[in-house]
Design a protein around this motif. Structure first.
Motif: not given
Length: 457
Positions: A103, A107, A249, A251
């Protein structure tokens, strides 16, 4: 499971492996280079020093973090500090921290959207000892953005005569080999055992080869409310987009441009407006040299003014995007269930990491028709103050407006409607939320309706 006898890994093999990883990564196309975040809990930290001391490592290593205490590890994987029943040295800890590292990689890599599908998160958690009475253990998990995960459970022979430092070197070698294995796309787990035949360790390797989240699953998650949005990033081959990958995820970069629409179908007018919006925003707020301003075409499966989109038609519309001749340099597709701008802002904000706790920022790309509806008091109980309040509640949000030729009436010379006239009449408290694109920068008179009608003839 294999057992090995005598040591082969050394500081020299660790340095050589770091150089091999970095050099191989540099030979990839820039948009296909691996980007990784590594978390080390206990031993294995020499993998970070080996990478960071290698020329060109900045194209591979985004962050290396040593979480030496229990509370540091819990903070890294975002678990409460008073969590019980959690073992620091375990495969569960390694997998959780590997997912957290992935993650972080997603990011951090938002500056270059094309590289997001090639992110990797790695964790090594271990308990090393130089005492012959106990055996050192290490658990390594490496997780890629396309859903593949390698898990290594390692037990080091307490009778090998290795010092604590030598055991750290041994584990660090395995950390780099895990990165190599996942980034290469290999699935030959037996090769890991063969490579370590000279090591005095017992290793158990498990590899999950699931090809990430397919688009249909991503759509279902959004429709079911399991996640606020789905982010689809195009995968390129020979400079052209050939398919999409759903991020595990959702993002997106802070300050992205969001272009909402039904895109039935997407066409060159949409692309031209997106590129004009990028130019306009770049003049207003220039990006740093390393950042690439991204545009996301947002498809809401429910719509305030049009019929809901059949999830089964999403694949067809995505294919149309891939067939367009020209697309922004950095782009993607967002799937939502957010018909209203207030809904879109709330859902998308949750997927933006600012790193400084500032308010997430985004700019919506809209046409004049959407602008008129957005600021029309009739959609707010005929109360202008409610309209102003609704806009002010969308903190950090801006709107970039693209114009078009006037369509109503029978004027011989239709006017170009930029939206400037409507914006000029807004209260000063919200007027600065809007920027118009000049006619010189963008003008397209093509519509999706015209394209659909021509295909039906």
């Amino acid at each position: 499971m294999a057992s090995m006898s005598s040591s082969a890994f050394s500081a020299e093999t660790l340095s050589d492996k770091a150089k091999e990883l970095v050099e191989r990564n540099l030979k990839r196309e820039e948009s296909e280079r691996i980007s990784c975040c590594i978390a080390v809990c206990g031993g294995g930290g020499k993998s970070l020093s080996a990478l960071s001391s290698t020329a060109g490592a900045s194209q591979l290593l985004l962050e290396g973090c040593i979480t030496y205490s229990r509370k540091s590890l819990l903070s890294y994987i975002r678990l409460p500090s008073d969590t019980t029943g959690f073992f620091y040295t375990s495969m569960k800890a390694a997998r959780l921290a590997s997912n957290a590292a992935l993650l972080k990689a997603l990011q951090f890599q938002t500056a270059n959207v094309r590289r997001m599908p090639h992110c990797v998160g790695v964790c090594c958690t271990s308990s090393l000892t130089s005492s012959g009475d106990e055996k050192s253990k290490a658990f390594i998990a490496a997780t890629s953005a396309d859903g593949r995960q390698l898990c290594l459970s390692i037990v080091l022979d307490g009778d090998s005569g290795r010092t604590r430092e030598e055991e750290d070197i041994c584990v660090s070698n395995w950390v780099l080999r895990a990165i190599d294995f996942v980034s290469s796309g290999s699935n030959a787990v037996d090769d890991l055992h063969k490579e370590g035949e000279k090591e005095a360790v017992t290793i158990d390797a498990k590899y999950t080869t699931a090809e990430g989240i397919d688009i249909e699953t991503a759509v279902k998650r959004v429709v079911d409310g399991a996640q606020p949005i789905a982010v689809l990033i195009p995968l390129y081959k020979s400079g052209h987009p050939v398919s999409f990958q759903a991020l595990p995820t959702p993002v997106i970069p802070n300050g992205s441009l969001i272009f909402p629409g039904s895109f039935n179908p997407p066409h060159k007018g949409h692309v031209s407006l997106a590129e004009a919006a990028v130019q306009t925003e770049q003049k207003r707020r220039p990006c740093s040299r390393s950042d690439k301003r991204a545009v996301y075409f947002e498809l809401s499966l429910s719509n305030a003014d049009k019929p809901a989109i059949d999830p089964r038609s999403i694949m067809e519309r995505l294919q149309y995007f891939l067939e367009l001749e020209s697309l922004p340099s950095h782009w993607g597709v967002i799937l939502t269930m957010a018909p209203l701008f207030s809904d879109k802002v709330r859902r998308i904000k949750n997927c933006i990491e600012t790193f400084d706790n500032s308010c997430p920022k985004m700019s919506f790309v809209i046409g004049t028709d959407t602008l008129v509806r957005l600021i029309d008091p009739k959609y707010y109980d005929n109360d202008e103050s409610k309209m102003v309040s609704a806009l002010q509640e969308m903190e950090g949000t801006r709107f970039v407006v693209g114009g078009r030729l006037e369509q109503k009436g029978k004027a011989k010379r239709p006017r170009f409607l930029s939206g400037g006239e409507e914006i000029s009449q807004l209260p000063v408290t919200v007027k600065d939320m809007f920027t118009t694109i000049s006619e010189e920068t963008f003008r397209s008179d093509i519509s999706s309706t015209e394209i659909r009608n021509s295909k039906q003839k």
